[in-house]
Design an enzyme around this catalytic site. Structure first.
Site, PDB file in Angstrom:
ATOM      1  CG  HIS A  35      -0.478   3.381   2.340  1.00 12.96           C
ATOM      2  ND1 HIS A  35      -1.110   3.009   3.493  1.00 12.96           N
ATOM      3  CD2 HIS A  35      -0.402   2.251   1.593  1.00 12.96           C
ATOM      4  CE1 HIS A  35      -1.421   1.728   3.450  1.00 12.96           C
ATOM      5  NE2 HIS A  35      -0.988   1.243   2.304  1.00 12.96           N
ATOM      6  CE  LYS A  69      -4.417  -2.882   8.498  1.00 16.04           C
ATOM      7  NZ  LYS A  69      -3.096  -3.450   8.731  1.00 16.04           N
ATOM      8  NE  ARG A 126      -6.734  -6.381  16.131  1.00 12.79           N
ATOM      9  CZ  ARG A 126      -7.944  -6.650  15.612  1.00 12.79           C
ATOM     10  NH1 ARG A 126      -8.067  -7.544  14.653  1.00 12.79           N
ATOM     11  NH2 ARG A 126      -9.009  -5.998  16.046  1.00 12.79           N
ATOM     12  CG  ASP A 182       0.175  -6.047   9.957  1.00 14.17           C
ATOM     13  OD1 ASP A 182      -0.462  -5.573   8.998  1.00 14.17           O
ATOM     14  OD2 ASP A 182       0.161  -7.266  10.246  1.00 14.17           O
TER      15      ASP A 182
HETATM   16  N1  LIG Z   1      -8.132  -3.418   6.309  1.00 12.48           N
HETATM   17  C1  LIG Z   1      -7.606  -4.575   6.643  1.00 12.48           C
HETATM   18  O1  LIG Z   1      -8.156  -5.330   7.449  1.00 12.48           O
HETATM   19  C2  LIG Z   1      -6.308  -5.009   6.013  1.00 12.48           C
HETATM   20  C3  LIG Z   1      -5.911  -6.351   6.041  1.00 12.48           C
HETATM   21  C4  LIG Z   1      -4.699  -6.675   5.433  1.00 12.48           C
HETATM   22  C5  LIG Z   1      -3.921  -5.700   4.835  1.00 12.48           C
HETATM   23  N2  LIG Z   1      -4.349  -4.407   4.850  1.00 12.48           N
HETATM   24  C6  LIG Z   1      -3.533  -3.332   4.257  1.00 12.48           C
HETATM   25  O2  LIG Z   1      -3.505  -3.496   2.855  1.00 12.48           O
HETATM   26  C7  LIG Z   1      -2.285  -2.997   2.322  1.00 12.48           C
HETATM   27  C8  LIG Z   1      -1.647  -4.065   1.443  1.00 12.48           C
HETATM   28  O3  LIG Z   1      -1.351  -5.184   2.248  1.00 12.48           O
HETATM   29  P1  LIG Z   1      -1.205  -6.630   1.578  1.00 12.48           P
HETATM   30  O4  LIG Z   1      -1.073  -7.579   2.722  1.00 12.48           O
HETATM   31  O5  LIG Z   1      -2.283  -6.838   0.557  1.00 12.48           O
HETATM   32  O6  LIG Z   1       0.198  -6.494   0.841  1.00 12.48           O
HETATM   33  P2  LIG Z   1       0.757  -7.398  -0.364  1.00 12.48           P
HETATM   34  O7  LIG Z   1       2.245  -7.255  -0.313  1.00 12.48           O
HETATM   35  O8  LIG Z   1       0.160  -8.768  -0.319  1.00 12.48           O
HETATM   36  O9  LIG Z   1       0.195  -6.705  -1.678  1.00 12.48           O
HETATM   37  C9  LIG Z   1       0.625  -5.447  -2.090  1.00 12.48           C
HETATM   38  C10 LIG Z   1       0.510  -5.376  -3.609  1.00 12.48           C
HETATM   39  O10 LIG Z   1       0.843  -4.049  -4.019  1.00 12.48           O
HETATM   40  C11 LIG Z   1       1.650  -4.131  -5.204  1.00 12.48           C
HETATM   41  N3  LIG Z   1       2.412  -2.886  -5.288  1.00 12.48           N
HETATM   42  C12 LIG Z   1       3.404  -2.465  -4.456  1.00 12.48           C
HETATM   43  N4  LIG Z   1       3.820  -1.234  -4.806  1.00 12.48           N
HETATM   44  C13 LIG Z   1       3.094  -0.866  -5.885  1.00 12.48           C
HETATM   45  C14 LIG Z   1       3.054   0.301  -6.709  1.00 12.48           C
HETATM   46  N5  LIG Z   1       3.880   1.327  -6.468  1.00 12.48           N
HETATM   47  N6  LIG Z   1       2.169   0.344  -7.722  1.00 12.48           N
HETATM   48  C15 LIG Z   1       1.347  -0.702  -7.979  1.00 12.48           C
HETATM   49  N7  LIG Z   1       1.343  -1.834  -7.241  1.00 12.48           N
HETATM   50  C16 LIG Z   1       2.192  -1.921  -6.201  1.00 12.48           C
HETATM   51  C17 LIG Z   1       2.485  -5.378  -5.017  1.00 12.48           C
HETATM   52  O11 LIG Z   1       2.960  -5.877  -6.248  1.00 12.48           O
HETATM   53  C18 LIG Z   1       1.483  -6.317  -4.350  1.00 12.48           C
HETATM   54  O12 LIG Z   1       0.760  -7.076  -5.292  1.00 12.48           O
HETATM   55  C19 LIG Z   1      -1.437  -2.593   3.541  1.00 12.48           C
HETATM   56  O13 LIG Z   1      -1.578  -1.219   3.741  1.00 12.48           O
HETATM   57  C20 LIG Z   1      -2.082  -3.338   4.691  1.00 12.48           C
HETATM   58  O14 LIG Z   1      -1.922  -2.664   5.934  1.00 12.48           O
HETATM   59  C21 LIG Z   1      -5.530  -4.050   5.409  1.00 12.48           C
END
Ligand SMILES: NC(=O)c1ccc[n+]([C@@H]2O[C@H](COP(=O)([O-])OP(=O)(O)OC[C@H]3O[C@@H](n4cnc5c(N)ncnc54)[C@H](O)[C@@H]3O)[C@@H](O)[C@H]2O)c1
Length: 347
Positions: free
Chosen positions: A77, A95, A152, A167
């Site tokens: 991030h 987040k 949770r 997380d």
């Molecule tokens: N707001 C919510 O309720 C909620 C729910 C789930 C996840 N999230 C957040 O979303 C984010 C991602 O989580 P996720 O579960 O989707 O992860 P994930 O691992 O499923 O997906 C991440 C994606 O990012 C890509 N990636 C990684 N580094 C990269 C880069 N430097 N440039 C381009 N692409 C890149 C990966 O290839 C992958 O496809 C996390 O910060 C997580 O905390 C938020």
């Protein structure tokens, strides 16, 4: 004006952002970037008009993109957020804002200096149930808040780069910060690692916040529970609320129940400390709106009007600060960490 957005990260959560940015009349998805081409292929159907690319630099160099939405793993991030801000783009980041207080501070400072919007997707703040709960508290329906108790837990999706605290707890910490509008004085936390053979990644954590003056907040986050529970209780002097996010419609129940304290000498002599007040329970109407739809609209509005989002960088930083302190408490086997002074373990 439509805000032109590029979404970085098309894994589990990214497609939800793409879908909501696409559905909103205030935003347009211009590009989707992921370093994994297979992920890009899977999301193409969500918005066939958006360009898909693995080339982040090319996205940041485009002048027809106003904002970058970051849905990549937490450790990326800060790097991606800074690169986007330095390219002059407004940023929406998933987040938690960053993996450390130092990183979060750098992001907040970069956005401030450049006059750009930095918003964190603390999704629950934009849910109708939490908005209703905030309305009840702001209208003093609950009276003085005595405690928050949040659970949770479920058989969770293990993350590779963060533990269960980083997380899941951002959700509950963001709700508490939003509802109470005040910062805790200290945090204590316990955690345990079961699945990780290197014992680095906690999959169970218990965390308590002490706000001084008697207000306590307790959180249980857990990836190992056989049952899914999303229960958040706010106990007040007048009324209490049980918010169950798994309920399809009656997510919030208001309990007109509590105690009446007795503290006259006569009552004390007779050993009467409290009596009980048992009134009605009701469930207020909650709108059926997807929180992410409200979240993306709010982001677009803040970008268009150059306003501070509800969950702006400073908000995200406060959450990261508690997470980092809780992590240090876990390391200190439950030592109390003072949050009023810079992160320091209290002896
Ligand atoms: N707001 C919510 O309720 C909620 C729910 C789930 C996840 N999230 C957040 O979303 C984010 C991602 O989580 P996720 O579960 O989707 O992860 P994930 O691992 O499923 O997906 C991440 C994606 O990012 C890509 N990636 C990684 N580094 C990269 C880069 N430097 N440039 C381009 N692409 C890149 C990966 O290839 C992958 O496809 C996390 O910060 C997580 O905390 C938020």
């Amino acid at each position: 004006m439509q805000v032109r957005v590029a979404v970085i990260g098309a894994g589990y959560w990214g497609p939800n952002l793409i879908r909501n940015f696409t559905a909103s009349p205030r935003t347009r998805v211009v590009a989707v970037c992921d370093r994994d081409p297979a992920r890009l292929q899977r999301v193409q159907a969500l918005n066939p008009a958006a360009a898909t690319t693995t080339d982040l630099e090319a996205v940041l160099g485009r002048t027809d993109i106003d904002a970058i939405a970051i849905a990549t793993p937490v450790h990326t991030h800060a790097g991606l957020g800074l690169a986007a801000l330095r390219a002059g783009k407004h940023v929406l980041v998933e987040k938690p804002l960053a993996a450390s207080v130092a990183q979060a501070e750098e992001l907040v400072e970069e956005a401030r200096q450049r006059g750009l919007v930095l918003m964190v997707d603390h999704t629950f703040l934009y849910s109708p149930a939490v908005r209703k709960l905030k309305g009840l508290i702001d209208a003093d329906e609950l009276g003085e808040i005595y405690y928050v108790d949040s659970v949770r837990i479920n058989l969770g999706l293990f993350q590779h780069d963060v533990n269960v605290l980083w997380d899941l707890a951002p959700h509950d910490l963001s709700i508490v910060d939003h509802l109470l509008g005040r910062a805790p004085a200290s945090v204590t936390a316990f955690g345990a690692c079961h699945a990780d053979i290197h014992k680095q990644t906690e999959d169970i954590a218990y965390m308590s916040l002490d706000y001084d003056g008697g207000l306590l907040a307790s959180f249980h986050v857990n990836w190992l529970s056989p049952v899914k529970i999303r229960q958040f209780i706010v106990g007040g002097s007048k009324k209490s609320v049980v918010y169950n996010d798994l309920e399809p419609t009656e997510k919030i129940k208001v309990y007109d129940r509590g105690i009446i304290t007795h503290n006259t000498d006569v009552e004390a002599r007779h050993g009467i400390m409290v009596s009980y007040r048992v009134g009605d329970v009701w469930s207020p109407h909650i709108e059926q709106v997807e929180p992410l739809q409200t979240m993306v609209s709010h982001f677009a509005e803040c970008v268009t009007r150059r306003e501070r989002p509800i969950s702006d960088g400073a908000f995200g930083l406060r959450i990261v600060r508690i997470l980092e302190a809780a992590q240090s408490s876990i390391k200190g086997r439950g030592q109390r960490v003072n949050l009023l002074r810079p992160l320091r373990v209290v002896a």
